[in-house]
Scaffold this motif. Structure first.
Motif, short mmCIF file in Angstrom:
data_model
loop_
_atom_site.label_atom_id
_atom_site.label_comp_id
_atom_site.label_asym_id
_atom_site.label_seq_id
_atom_site.Cartn_x
_atom_site.Cartn_y
_atom_site.Cartn_z
N ASP A 1 28.45 -15.49 32.77
CA ASP A 1 29.05 -14.27 32.23
C ASP A 1 30.26 -13.85 33.05
OD1 ASP A 1 27.14 -14.20 30.26
OD2 ASP A 1 25.87 -12.71 31.27
N GLU A 2 30.15 -13.99 34.36
CA GLU A 2 31.27 -13.62 35.23
C GLU A 2 32.49 -14.51 34.97
OE1 GLU A 2 32.34 -13.15 40.02
OE2 GLU A 2 30.32 -13.77 39.38
N LYS B 1 47.04 -15.80 38.10
CA LYS B 1 46.26 -17.02 38.01
C LYS B 1 45.03 -16.70 37.17
CE LYS B 1 47.76 -18.85 42.50
NZ LYS B 1 47.32 -19.32 43.85
N ASP B 2 44.95 -17.36 36.01
CA ASP B 2 43.88 -17.09 35.04
C ASP B 2 42.93 -18.28 34.95
OD1 ASP B 2 45.27 -14.75 34.46
OD2 ASP B 2 46.28 -15.63 32.71
N LEU B 3 41.66 -18.02 35.04
CA LEU B 3 40.68 -19.08 34.84
C LEU B 3 40.68 -19.49 33.37
CD1 LEU B 3 38.36 -20.72 36.17
CD2 LEU B 3 36.79 -18.92 35.39
N SER B 4 40.58 -20.79 33.11
CA SER B 4 40.44 -21.28 31.74
C SER B 4 38.98 -21.63 31.49
CB SER B 4 41.31 -22.52 31.51
OG SER B 4 40.68 -23.69 32.02
N LYS C 1 36.36 -13.53 33.32
CA LYS C 1 37.67 -13.89 33.89
C LYS C 1 38.52 -14.65 32.87
CE LYS C 1 36.06 -14.13 38.69
NZ LYS C 1 35.82 -15.02 39.87
N VAL C 2 37.89 -15.57 32.15
CA VAL C 2 38.61 -16.34 31.13
C VAL C 2 39.16 -15.41 30.05
CG1 VAL C 2 38.36 -18.05 29.28
CG2 VAL C 2 37.35 -18.48 31.52
N GLU C 3 38.32 -14.50 29.59
CA GLU C 3 38.71 -13.58 28.52
C GLU C 3 39.86 -12.67 28.94
OE1 GLU C 3 34.06 -13.56 27.03
OE2 GLU C 3 34.89 -11.84 28.11
N VAL D 1 39.44 -10.37 23.75
CA VAL D 1 38.91 -11.72 23.57
C VAL D 1 37.48 -11.76 24.09
CG1 VAL D 1 39.16 -14.16 24.17
CG2 VAL D 1 41.21 -12.74 23.84
N TYR D 2 36.60 -12.33 23.28
CA TYR D 2 35.22 -12.56 23.72
C TYR D 2 34.87 -14.00 23.39
CZ TYR D 2 30.22 -12.10 24.49
OH TYR D 2 28.93 -12.27 24.97
N HIS D 3 34.63 -14.81 24.43
CA HIS D 3 34.43 -16.25 24.26
C HIS D 3 35.60 -16.80 23.45
CE1 HIS D 3 29.90 -16.34 25.48
NE2 HIS D 3 30.62 -15.49 26.21
N PHE D 4 35.37 -17.40 22.28
CA PHE D 4 36.48 -17.94 21.51
C PHE D 4 36.75 -17.11 20.24
CE2 PHE D 4 35.05 -21.87 23.80
CZ PHE D 4 36.17 -21.96 24.62
N TYR D 5 36.51 -15.81 20.33
CA TYR D 5 36.86 -14.87 19.27
C TYR D 5 38.01 -14.00 19.79
CZ TYR D 5 32.83 -16.06 16.39
OH TYR D 5 31.92 -16.72 15.60
N TYR D 6 39.04 -13.83 18.96
CA TYR D 6 40.27 -13.18 19.38
C TYR D 6 40.63 -12.06 18.41
CZ TYR D 6 40.66 -17.87 21.47
OH TYR D 6 40.40 -19.06 22.13
#
Length: 358
Positions: free
Chosen positions: A225-226, A86-89, A230-232, A342-347
């Motif tokens: 940040d936390e 289960k991944d947080l979006s 989780k999203v990343e 992945v960091y924020h929206f950089y992949y």
């Protein structure tokens, strides 16, 4: 005294702008080749228009995957069991991920115990009347793709405007008043590679197309940040799984996860985001070869894909699949390991070829 009414119409263009860059075939005996940045940036000004009449969809959808929108998670677990993860979006919902990392990958977006979006790729998907691998022409016969699709929410209206490239890569279909379908196509083969079903609310949060609207838009993601961590981590694992499913579709070997190379990938994504640049080379000139050496990552050959400003992992994967250099890295037969950061929206994807036993 006459009463004067003032009508103010606020029209705002929402950004698109997805960025991709690729690098591949790096050996320890030669420096990483300098590849020119290829950036795609979309900036448009839309004019106010008359809101079109509400339209009704007459599309018959027999596939079970389309029926999950609005269902509760109890029904999901009864049918498919517990997800492997289960991944947080970044958009408030939680991804319930079902994948064998080889043939099939499905993730369900869950908010308040209800399914609001589904992304799926691979084999054995119940998506009738269409299916992964079907030609663009045949799918278009089912849905009659349009370059403008409108969503109504109370008195508000939102019209998504698709350019020619978006019509080719990811046309949007209105299935019901609050249900939409994104058809992801492999533009090299002109065949359907994945689908995404989502509510209008999710579509507005992600904003994958230019948009003209009357009303208001949801705020952009503002996570702690936390939460971002989780999203990343979730998106990293999603990219890894989807990559292997895509490789399987093209008869390529399955890649292994690499911890050390994933750290290299993450640090590069973070460096690009924090220092506001987009390149395979850090501001000090270090390329992939130097970054791998700094973490003592050993390999026979290596490659790198980077992307920015895609709304999530499946969208970034679609971009890579449809860009020549990225596609070559994704489908390179000699690679054995993959690290994702992945960091924020950089992949960032870092591919490695290692000898057996490493």
């Amino acid at each position: 005294m006459r009463l004067i009414r003032t009508i103010i119409i606020l029209l705002v263009l929402v950004f698109g702008g997805y960025y991709l860059l690729d690098m591949y075939n790096v050996t320890p005996k030669e420096a990483v080749k300098d590849i020119s940045e290829k950036l795609k940036s979309k900036t448009s000004t839309l004019q106010t228009k008359i809101v079109p009449d509400r339209e009704q969809s007459n599309i018959n959808l027999d596939g079970k995957l389309f029926q999950w929108i609005g269902e509760n998670t109890d029904e999901l677990t009864k049918s498919l069991g517990e997800p492997i993860r289960k991944d947080l979006s970044a958009y408030g919902y939680e991804w319930w991920v079902y994948t064998d990392q080889t043939k099939t990958h499905i993730q369900f977006g869950v908010l308040d115990h209800k399914i609001t979006t589904v992304y799926a790729t691979g084999k054995d998907l119940s998506t009738e009347p269409i299916h992964v691998g079907q030609t663009y022409q045949d799918v278009n016969k089912q849905f009659s793709f349009k370059n403008e699709v409108t969503f109504y929410q109370g008195v508000s209206s939102y019209t998504f405007k698709l350019d020619d490239k978006e019509m080719e890569m990811r046309p949007l279909v209105k299935l019901a008043d609050n249900v939409f379908l994104q058809c992801y196509f492999d533009t090299v083969t002109s065949k359907l590679s994945a689908i995404r079903v989502l509510t209008g609310d999710v579509l507005l949060k992600q904003r994958p197309y230019a948009i003209e609207y009357r009303g208001s838009l949801p705020e952009e993601p503002n996570l702690t940040d936390e939460e971002w961590n989780k999203v990343e981590k979730g998106m990293e694992q999603q990219i890894f799984s989807i990559t292997n499913v895509i490789r399987n579709q093209h008869d390529k070997s399955k890649l292994k996860w690499g911890d050390s190379v994933s750290e290299v990938a993450f640090l590069h994504s973070k460096d690009m985001a924090v220092n506001k640049y987009f390149s395979h080379y850090r501001l000090n000139g270090d390329g992939l070869k130097e970054r791998l050496a700094a973490k003592e990552v050993y390999y026979l050959a290596a490659g790198e894909n980077i992307a920015a400003r895609y709304p999530d992992a499946p969208a970034a994967m679609q971009g890579w699949l449809n860009s020549k250099g990225h596609r070559e890295a994704l489908l390179e037969k000699d690679y054995t390991h993959l690290g994702v950061g992945v960091y924020h929206f950089y992949y960032t994807q870092n591919f490695l070829q290692k000898p057996m036993g490493w």
